[in-house]
Design an enzyme around this catalytic site. Structure first.
Site, PDB file in Angstrom:
ATOM      1  N   LYS A  75       0.827  -1.213   0.000  1.00 36.92           N
ATOM      2  CA  LYS A  75       0.000   0.000   0.000  1.00 36.92           C
ATOM      3  C   LYS A  75       0.861   1.262   0.000  1.00 36.92           C
ATOM      4  O   LYS A  75       0.486   2.270  -0.583  1.00 36.92           O
ATOM      5  CB  LYS A  75      -0.954   0.011   1.201  1.00 36.92           C
ATOM      6  CG  LYS A  75      -2.097  -0.971   1.015  1.00 36.92           C
ATOM      7  CD  LYS A  75      -3.183  -0.803   2.048  1.00 36.92           C
ATOM      8  CE  LYS A  75      -4.289  -1.809   1.802  1.00 36.92           C
ATOM      9  NZ  LYS A  75      -5.279  -1.863   2.861  1.00 36.92           N
TER      10      LYS A  75
ATOM     11  N   LYS B 160      -5.064 -10.821  -6.876  1.00 36.31           N
ATOM     12  CA  LYS B 160      -6.329 -11.045  -6.156  1.00 36.31           C
ATOM     13  C   LYS B 160      -7.360  -9.991  -6.556  1.00 36.31           C
ATOM     14  O   LYS B 160      -6.994  -8.871  -6.940  1.00 36.31           O
ATOM     15  CB  LYS B 160      -6.107 -11.074  -4.640  1.00 36.31           C
ATOM     16  CG  LYS B 160      -5.789  -9.748  -4.049  1.00 36.31           C
ATOM     17  CD  LYS B 160      -5.916  -9.728  -2.533  1.00 36.31           C
ATOM     18  CE  LYS B 160      -5.700  -8.284  -2.098  1.00 36.31           C
ATOM     19  NZ  LYS B 160      -5.983  -7.904  -0.785  1.00 36.31           N
TER      20      LYS B 160
ATOM     21  N   LYS C 157     -10.694  -4.121  -4.198  1.00 36.69           N
ATOM     22  CA  LYS C 157     -11.476  -2.879  -4.296  1.00 36.69           C
ATOM     23  C   LYS C 157     -10.685  -1.794  -5.009  1.00 36.69           C
ATOM     24  O   LYS C 157     -11.247  -0.904  -5.621  1.00 36.69           O
ATOM     25  CB  LYS C 157     -11.738  -2.325  -2.880  1.00 36.69           C
ATOM     26  CG  LYS C 157     -12.785  -2.999  -2.063  1.00 36.69           C
ATOM     27  CD  LYS C 157     -12.836  -2.345  -0.665  1.00 36.69           C
ATOM     28  CE  LYS C 157     -13.467  -3.260   0.343  1.00 36.69           C
ATOM     29  NZ  LYS C 157     -13.302  -2.850   1.735  1.00 36.69           N
TER      30      LYS C 157
HETATM   31  P1  TYM Z   1     -10.578  -5.861   3.981  1.00 32.32           P
HETATM   32  O1  TYM Z   1     -11.573  -4.796   4.258  1.00 32.32           O
HETATM   33  O2  TYM Z   1      -9.497  -5.571   2.991  1.00 32.32           O
HETATM   34  O3  TYM Z   1     -11.273  -7.186   3.500  1.00 32.32           O
HETATM   35  C1  TYM Z   1     -12.343  -7.764   4.194  1.00 32.32           C
HETATM   36  C2  TYM Z   1     -12.308  -9.268   4.116  1.00 32.32           C
HETATM   37  O4  TYM Z   1     -12.388  -9.716   2.755  1.00 32.32           O
HETATM   38  C3  TYM Z   1     -11.319 -10.618   2.507  1.00 32.32           C
HETATM   39  N1  TYM Z   1     -10.906 -10.477   1.095  1.00 32.32           N
HETATM   40  C4  TYM Z   1     -10.834 -11.496   0.236  1.00 32.32           C
HETATM   41  N2  TYM Z   1     -11.092 -12.811   0.378  1.00 32.32           N
HETATM   42  C5  TYM Z   1     -10.938 -13.602  -0.718  1.00 32.32           C
HETATM   43  N3  TYM Z   1     -10.540 -13.119  -1.926  1.00 32.32           N
HETATM   44  C6  TYM Z   1     -10.262 -11.807  -2.115  1.00 32.32           C
HETATM   45  N4  TYM Z   1      -9.891 -11.355  -3.306  1.00 32.32           N
HETATM   46  C7  TYM Z   1     -10.415 -10.931  -0.996  1.00 32.32           C
HETATM   47  N5  TYM Z   1     -10.254  -9.595  -0.824  1.00 32.32           N
HETATM   48  C8  TYM Z   1     -10.546  -9.340   0.464  1.00 32.32           C
HETATM   49  C9  TYM Z   1     -10.215 -10.188   3.461  1.00 32.32           C
HETATM   50  O5  TYM Z   1      -9.271 -11.222   3.671  1.00 32.32           O
HETATM   51  C10 TYM Z   1     -11.014  -9.856   4.697  1.00 32.32           C
HETATM   52  O6  TYM Z   1     -11.332 -11.020   5.432  1.00 32.32           O
HETATM   53  N6  TYM Z   1      -7.469  -5.583   7.832  1.00 32.32           N
HETATM   54  C11 TYM Z   1      -8.776  -6.075   7.444  1.00 32.32           C
HETATM   55  C12 TYM Z   1      -9.926  -5.518   8.274  1.00 32.32           C
HETATM   56  C13 TYM Z   1      -9.819  -5.725   9.754  1.00 32.32           C
HETATM   57  C14 TYM Z   1      -9.995  -6.948  10.443  1.00 32.32           C
HETATM   58  C15 TYM Z   1      -9.864  -6.638  11.818  1.00 32.32           C
HETATM   59  C16 TYM Z   1     -10.281  -8.249  10.018  1.00 32.32           C
HETATM   60  C17 TYM Z   1      -9.577  -4.762  10.699  1.00 32.32           C
HETATM   61  N7  TYM Z   1      -9.612  -5.313  11.919  1.00 32.32           N
HETATM   62  C18 TYM Z   1      -9.985  -7.624  12.799  1.00 32.32           C
HETATM   63  C19 TYM Z   1     -10.395  -9.234  11.006  1.00 32.32           C
HETATM   64  C20 TYM Z   1     -10.241  -8.911  12.359  1.00 32.32           C
HETATM   65  C21 TYM Z   1      -9.001  -5.657   6.004  1.00 32.32           C
HETATM   66  O7  TYM Z   1      -8.470  -4.693   5.530  1.00 32.32           O
HETATM   67  O8  TYM Z   1      -9.935  -6.363   5.357  1.00 32.32           O
END
Ligand code: TYM
Length: 349
Positions: A133, A216, A219
């Site tokens: 990032k 992958k 967004k």
């Molecule tokens: P974020 O917002 O990027 O993504 C949310 C969830 O979606 C999953 N994900 C995917 N799974 C499969 N294939 C993909 N292409 C794909 N893109 C995204 C992510 O693995 C995630 O589960 N840091 C985290 C948010 C967070 C969090 C937490 C998660 C903050 N605090 C505590 C768990 C526990 C994040 O940015 O997810």
């Protein structure tokens, strides 16, 4: 879709590692940073809905994480509510789950500062998401982007979660959370935190981009055709799947050396809950056109009811706000008790 709108979220007694709940606790979250896509659904939200009755679940809308990169304030406020509506529309049931907005439970931010003081800088410098990032702008990115994993660890640890269901891209962050919890517990010789485990499924943990299946689905990909958004209509889904990258072999078989068709087949496998063999049999002697039509049909059939429910929920924002307020009130006692425990062992106050 079973959505319990009776607002029957009850405050729970304060909890410490020594008094874990009967059902194991699950915690997860998503950033409210715009369009949710099929990867978020199949890698995270759908898995949460499938196992929700077995666990004591807390799902968070992590708005404090969303400000680690530039975001318009009005857009952030709106996306936060939209994400809450998606959670419910996708099937999270308030009988089993508490939903809340991260910034509404201020213990997260306070704990994060304290835990940063116990985090070696080298651990943060090794985080691959930070590196990707930050890109070339390492000197000008917000410090919050570097400290992001500490706040994420606090999300999980404050609520004494046992399991964290996420997609594959969060694996390193959960490993970091475990290391931080163990380091802190052993430094003070007390089990302040439960050491959580990730729950990452084999299929669906990494849904790939539709136009470049070596990356992958994301967004932030500038090409909108690279992803299916959860709110895409049938026409858009049809066009995106028609354009999705495959190969010239025209064999509808699970072969990881052909990443385009493999990714589409994995999505179909998740949506239909069939085995790879059943799917290969279904499309034996047929081409990519037939398969893509069937995949499109499955996607529309899955997403249309979620979208209908989403629009209903967004039409009653006061009810949604109420659910989120009740969620925050219900989870705050555990977060406050854990924070107090952290402060006590550190010697603060
Ligand atoms: P974020 O917002 O990027 O993504 C949310 C969830 O979606 C999953 N994900 C995917 N799974 C499969 N294939 C993909 N292409 C794909 N893109 C995204 C992510 O693995 C995630 O589960 N840091 C985290 C948010 C967070 C969090 C937490 C998660 C903050 N605090 C505590 C768990 C526990 C994040 O940015 O997810």
């Amino acid at each position: 879709m079973a959505v319990n709108m009776n607002n029957d979220v009850k405050p729970e007694p304060a909890l410490s590692a020594a008094s874990a709940p009967v059902k194991k606790r699950v915690f997860s979250g998503i950033q409210p940073t715009g369009n949710l896509h099929l990867g978020n659904y199949l890698g995270a939200i759908r898995n949460w809905t499938q196992t929700q009755a077995q666990y004591d679940n807390i799902f968070c809308i992590v708005d404090l994480h969303a400000i680690t990169l530039p975001i318009d304030p009005k857009e952030l406020h709106r996306s936060t509510r939209q994400l809450a509506a998606i959670y419910l529309a996708a099937g999270l049931d308030l009988r089993y789950c508490k939903l809340f907005i991260q910034s509404h439970v201020r213990e997260h931010a306070e704990a994060s500062w304290i835990m940063e003081c116990f985090t070696p800088l080298g651990w943060l410098n090794r985080m691959t998401q930070f590196k990707s990032k930050a890109g070339e702008n390492i000197e000008s990115v917000p410090t919050g982007l570097l400290c992001y994993p500490v706040l994420m660890a606090c999300d999980i640890l404050l609520h004494q979660a046992h399991y964290v269901p996420v997609g594959d891209d969060q694996r390193q962050h959960i490993e970091f959370t475990r290391d931080l919890a163990q380091r802190f517990n052993s430094h003070f010789g007390q089990q302040v935190f439960i050491v959580p485990q990730d729950q990452i499924r084999e299929v669906g943990a990494r849904i790939m981009s539709l136009d470049d299946p070596t990356k992958k689905m994301s967004k932030s990909d500038p090409n909108p055709n690279s992803r299916i958004n959860l709110l895409d209509d049938a026409k858009t889904i049809t066009q995106k799947i028609e354009r999705a990258t495959t190969d010239s072999e025209r064999l509808v078989t699970f072969d990881s050396n052909r990443p385009g068709i493999y990714n589409l087949l994995s999505i179909y496998q998740l949506l239909t809950e069939q085995s790879p063999q059943q799917i290969e049999d279904e499309f034996a002697g047929k081409g990519y056109g037939d398969f893509k039509a069937a995949l499109t049909e499955q996607l529309v059939a899955t997403l249309a009811p979620i979208q209908a429910r989403y629009h209903e929920l967004m039409n009653d924002l006061p009810a949604l706000e109420n659910i989120l307020k009740q969620g925050a009130d219900a989870v705050r006692p555990t977060a406050a008790a854990t924070l107090q425990r952290i402060k006590d062992v550190v010697g603060l106050g």
